[in-house]
Motif scaffolding. Structure first.
Motif, short mmCIF file in Angstrom:
data_model
loop_
_atom_site.label_atom_id
_atom_site.label_comp_id
_atom_site.label_asym_id
_atom_site.label_seq_id
_atom_site.Cartn_x
_atom_site.Cartn_y
_atom_site.Cartn_z
N ARG A 289 0.86 -1.18 0.00
CA ARG A 289 0.00 0.00 0.00
C ARG A 289 0.90 1.24 0.00
NH1 ARG A 289 -4.10 -0.17 4.85
NH2 ARG A 289 -2.28 -0.82 6.05
N ILE A 290 0.47 2.26 -0.71
CA ILE A 290 1.29 3.48 -0.80
C ILE A 290 0.73 4.54 0.13
CG2 ILE A 290 2.02 5.39 -2.31
CD1 ILE A 290 1.97 3.39 -4.63
N VAL A 291 1.60 5.14 0.93
CA VAL A 291 1.23 6.30 1.74
C VAL A 291 2.11 7.46 1.26
CG1 VAL A 291 1.11 7.31 4.05
CG2 VAL A 291 0.65 4.86 3.72
N THR A 292 1.47 8.51 0.73
CA THR A 292 2.24 9.66 0.25
C THR A 292 2.37 10.69 1.37
OG1 THR A 292 1.53 9.36 -2.02
CG2 THR A 292 2.20 11.58 -1.41
N ILE A 293 3.59 11.18 1.53
CA ILE A 293 3.87 12.18 2.57
C ILE A 293 4.43 13.43 1.92
CG2 ILE A 293 5.24 12.72 4.63
CD1 ILE A 293 5.48 9.72 5.14
N THR A 294 3.98 14.62 2.36
CA THR A 294 4.73 15.85 2.07
C THR A 294 4.67 16.73 3.32
OG1 THR A 294 3.02 17.40 1.26
CG2 THR A 294 3.88 15.82 -0.33
N MET A 295 5.72 17.50 3.51
CA MET A 295 5.80 18.36 4.69
C MET A 295 6.82 19.45 4.36
SD MET A 295 6.25 16.80 8.53
CE MET A 295 7.80 16.01 8.23
N HIS A 296 6.43 20.71 4.44
CA HIS A 296 7.38 21.77 4.10
C HIS A 296 7.09 23.11 4.75
CE1 HIS A 296 4.07 22.95 1.47
NE2 HIS A 296 4.62 24.14 1.40
N ARG A 297 5.99 23.24 5.51
CA ARG A 297 5.54 24.58 5.92
C ARG A 297 6.50 25.23 6.91
NH1 ARG A 297 1.39 25.24 3.09
NH2 ARG A 297 2.02 27.39 3.37
N ARG A 298 6.64 26.56 6.74
CA ARG A 298 7.54 27.33 7.60
C ARG A 298 7.20 27.16 9.08
NH1 ARG A 298 10.55 31.82 5.18
NH2 ARG A 298 10.36 31.34 3.01
N GLU A 299 5.90 27.22 9.44
CA GLU A 299 5.56 27.15 10.87
C GLU A 299 5.79 25.74 11.42
OE1 GLU A 299 3.43 27.73 8.45
OE2 GLU A 299 1.68 26.43 8.62
N ASN A 300 5.94 24.73 10.56
CA ASN A 300 6.26 23.38 11.02
C ASN A 300 7.76 23.12 11.13
OD1 ASN A 300 3.75 22.36 11.56
ND2 ASN A 300 3.44 21.42 9.55
N LEU A 301 8.58 24.04 10.61
CA LEU A 301 10.03 23.79 10.61
C LEU A 301 10.62 23.53 12.00
CD1 LEU A 301 11.42 26.21 7.85
CD2 LEU A 301 11.44 23.71 7.83
N PRO A 302 10.20 24.30 13.04
CA PRO A 302 10.82 24.07 14.36
C PRO A 302 10.59 22.66 14.90
CG PRO A 302 9.60 26.15 14.34
CD PRO A 302 9.29 25.45 13.05
N HIS A 303 9.46 22.02 14.54
CA HIS A 303 9.24 20.66 15.07
C HIS A 303 9.19 19.61 13.95
CE1 HIS A 303 5.51 23.12 15.17
NE2 HIS A 303 5.12 22.19 14.35
N MET A 304 9.78 19.93 12.80
CA MET A 304 9.72 18.99 11.67
C MET A 304 10.52 17.71 11.93
SD MET A 304 9.87 20.06 7.70
CE MET A 304 8.44 21.11 7.71
N ALA A 305 11.64 17.84 12.65
CA ALA A 305 12.44 16.64 12.93
C ALA A 305 11.64 15.67 13.81
CB ALA A 305 13.75 17.04 13.61
N GLU A 306 10.90 16.22 14.79
CA GLU A 306 10.07 15.34 15.65
C GLU A 306 8.93 14.71 14.87
OE1 GLU A 306 8.46 17.49 19.06
OE2 GLU A 306 10.30 18.67 19.02
N LEU A 307 8.34 15.49 13.96
CA LEU A 307 7.28 14.93 13.13
C LEU A 307 7.82 13.81 12.25
CD1 LEU A 307 5.25 18.14 12.15
CD2 LEU A 307 4.38 16.14 13.39
N ALA A 308 9.01 14.03 11.70
CA ALA A 308 9.64 13.00 10.87
C ALA A 308 9.89 11.74 11.70
CB ALA A 308 10.95 13.52 10.27
N GLN A 309 10.26 11.93 12.97
CA GLN A 309 10.46 10.80 13.88
C GLN A 309 9.15 10.03 14.07
OE1 GLN A 309 13.82 10.90 15.06
NE2 GLN A 309 13.28 8.73 15.23
N ALA A 310 8.05 10.76 14.25
CA ALA A 310 6.75 10.11 14.41
C ALA A 310 6.39 9.32 13.15
CB ALA A 310 5.67 11.16 14.70
N LEU A 311 6.69 9.89 11.99
CA LEU A 311 6.40 9.20 10.72
C LEU A 311 7.28 7.95 10.59
CD1 LEU A 311 6.04 12.32 8.38
CD2 LEU A 311 4.20 10.88 9.32
N ALA A 312 8.51 8.04 11.11
CA ALA A 312 9.40 6.87 11.09
C ALA A 312 8.80 5.74 11.94
CB ALA A 312 10.78 7.24 11.60
N LEU A 313 8.22 6.09 13.09
CA LEU A 313 7.59 5.06 13.94
C LEU A 313 6.41 4.42 13.23
CD1 LEU A 313 7.68 6.81 17.47
CD2 LEU A 313 9.11 4.91 16.64
N VAL A 314 5.64 5.24 12.51
CA VAL A 314 4.52 4.70 11.74
C VAL A 314 5.05 3.71 10.71
CG1 VAL A 314 2.64 5.22 10.14
CG2 VAL A 314 3.10 6.79 12.01
#
Ligand code: UD1
Length: 371
Positions: free
Chosen positions: A195-220
């Protein structure tokens, strides 16, 4: 012959303006000039390729790690000079980027009327999306014509007490663009049988916590080895630095270079789920019947929430993990979000935008509202 300048600077504006450019080229008495500010370079080309459109003029302003004031200071005088030299009769801008507001302001200073495609979207939070919520409000103040995609967006503008509004509800041009591109685009090469899950993430206001969000996506990704997580990563170096360390080591995550829009649309169509902080993918997913998890606290596209096509996950990594994990674990939960009625448009938005411009230029009558 009236000269209409269609201006944009980034990929999402370019793809969403393509259906308008197609339709303007069909309008008698109108000559269409495509102006890129060049806020984006490679990604803009990616956005236009499937439509066979090339900018006639490129202001070429992009630099690495550019700043908002820096961009504004470059675009306004360059755009004003260009519009004056072109003897433009009308200018069209799109949505909420810095390019849109800067070109609208330049046209306003030159006393050239401006139309705003995708006008009226509001998150009612000036920090999210930043600075887009301000860009779109500021643009709507100085426009001659507002082309809100939905009745809700139109009501936002009317509720703000705008002086002499000229307004047509057009539907969302992203719907036209996605229907066109997903039927023609080529799916990127991916491992078969998942199954394909498409991800995109780039917003300026998300930049400060983007590494943590990427970590959460890694756990998924670790929890769902039956899925391939496909993430075309934005060229912003700050995004890349946040995302690569967490996701690159995982074999069921494909970190890709930005895709041209045809491949992106084909990828969306093939997806079981889309996870994104972008605006266009919310509309794209709803158009293709693919559920979308939105990595934001607020959305200016509430219509998709109302019909159940979108889920707002916020930006807390634990909550984000939980929401995506639950959806990927339950076919029933996924099915409840699939193929909802499309609240964003009917595929005719570009045509309505072009007819509305012709109306303002005295070349036709006002088109009927979509809603
Ligand atoms: C901009 C828009 C945002 C939109 C997004 C789509 C503003 C304020 N923000 O944000 O609304 O959702 O575009 O992508 O207008 N870069 C490249 N090549 C490219 C494009 C970007 O190298 O083709 C890099 C550059 O280093 C650039 C950086 O990305 O400095 C950031 O680009 P910028 O346009 O400033 O902001 P975005 O986050 O892309």
């Amino acid at each position: 012959m009236k000269r209409v300048v269609v201006a944009f600077g980034t990929r999402p504006e370019a793809t969403k303006m393509a259906p308008v450019i197609f339709a303007l080229r069909q309008q008698p008495g109108i000559e269409t000039i495509v102006l890129s500010t060049g806020q984006h370079k490679q990604q803009l080309e990616d956005g236009l390729k499937i439509f066979g459109i090339k900018p006639d003029i490129d202001l070429n302003v992009m630099t690495e790690r550019q700043t908002l004031p820096g961009l504004m200071g470059k675009i306004v005088p360059l755009a004003a000079d260009t519009l004056r030299d072109l003897n433009a009769d009308y200018v069209l801008v799109h949505g909420d980027t810095l390019s849109s507001f800067a070109v609208a302001l330049a046209a306003f200073f030159e006393r050239i009327p401006v139309g705003h495609v995708e006008a009226g979207l509001r998150s009612f939070n000036m920090q999210e999306p930043f600075p887009e919520e301000a860009n779109r409000r500021l643009t709507d103040v100085i426009t001659d014509l507002d082309l809100p995609p939905t009745r809700g967006a139109a009501n936002n503008i009317l509720g703000e007490g705008k002086i002499s509004p000229n307004l047509v509800v057009t539907g969302q041009t992203e719907v036209d663009a996605v229907l066109y591109a997903s039927a023609r685009g080529e799916l990127p090469a991916l491992p078969a049988g998942k199954r394909i899950v498409t991800i995109t993430m780039h917003r300026r206001e998300n930049l400060p916590h983007m590494a943590e969000l990427a970590q959460a996506l890694a756990l998924v990704a670790v929890a769902h080895p039956d899925c391939q997580f496909v993430y075309p990563v934005h060229l912003n170096p700050a995004v890349r630095e946040a995302v690569y360390p967490a996701l690159q080591p995982l074999s069921n995550v494909s970190l890709l270079e930005p895709l041209e829009f045809g491949s992106m649309a084909a990828l969306m169509r093939a997806s079981t789920l889309i996870v994104t902080d972008s605006g266009g993918l919310q509309e794209g997913g709803a158009t293709l019947g693919v559920p979308v998890v939105v990595l934001r606290n607020v959305t200016e596209r509430p219509e998709g929430l109302a019909v159940g096509a979108l889920k707002l996950a916020g930006t807390d990594p634990e909550v984000v993990f939980q929401i995506i994990h639950e959806l990927l674990s339950s076919d029933v939960a996924l099915a409840a979000m699939q193929h909802r009625p499309n609240p964003y448009g009917d595929g005719q938005a570009g045509k309505r935008c072009a007819e509305a411009v012709a109306w303002r230029l005295g070349l036709g009558t006002r088109p009927a509202d979509w809603q």
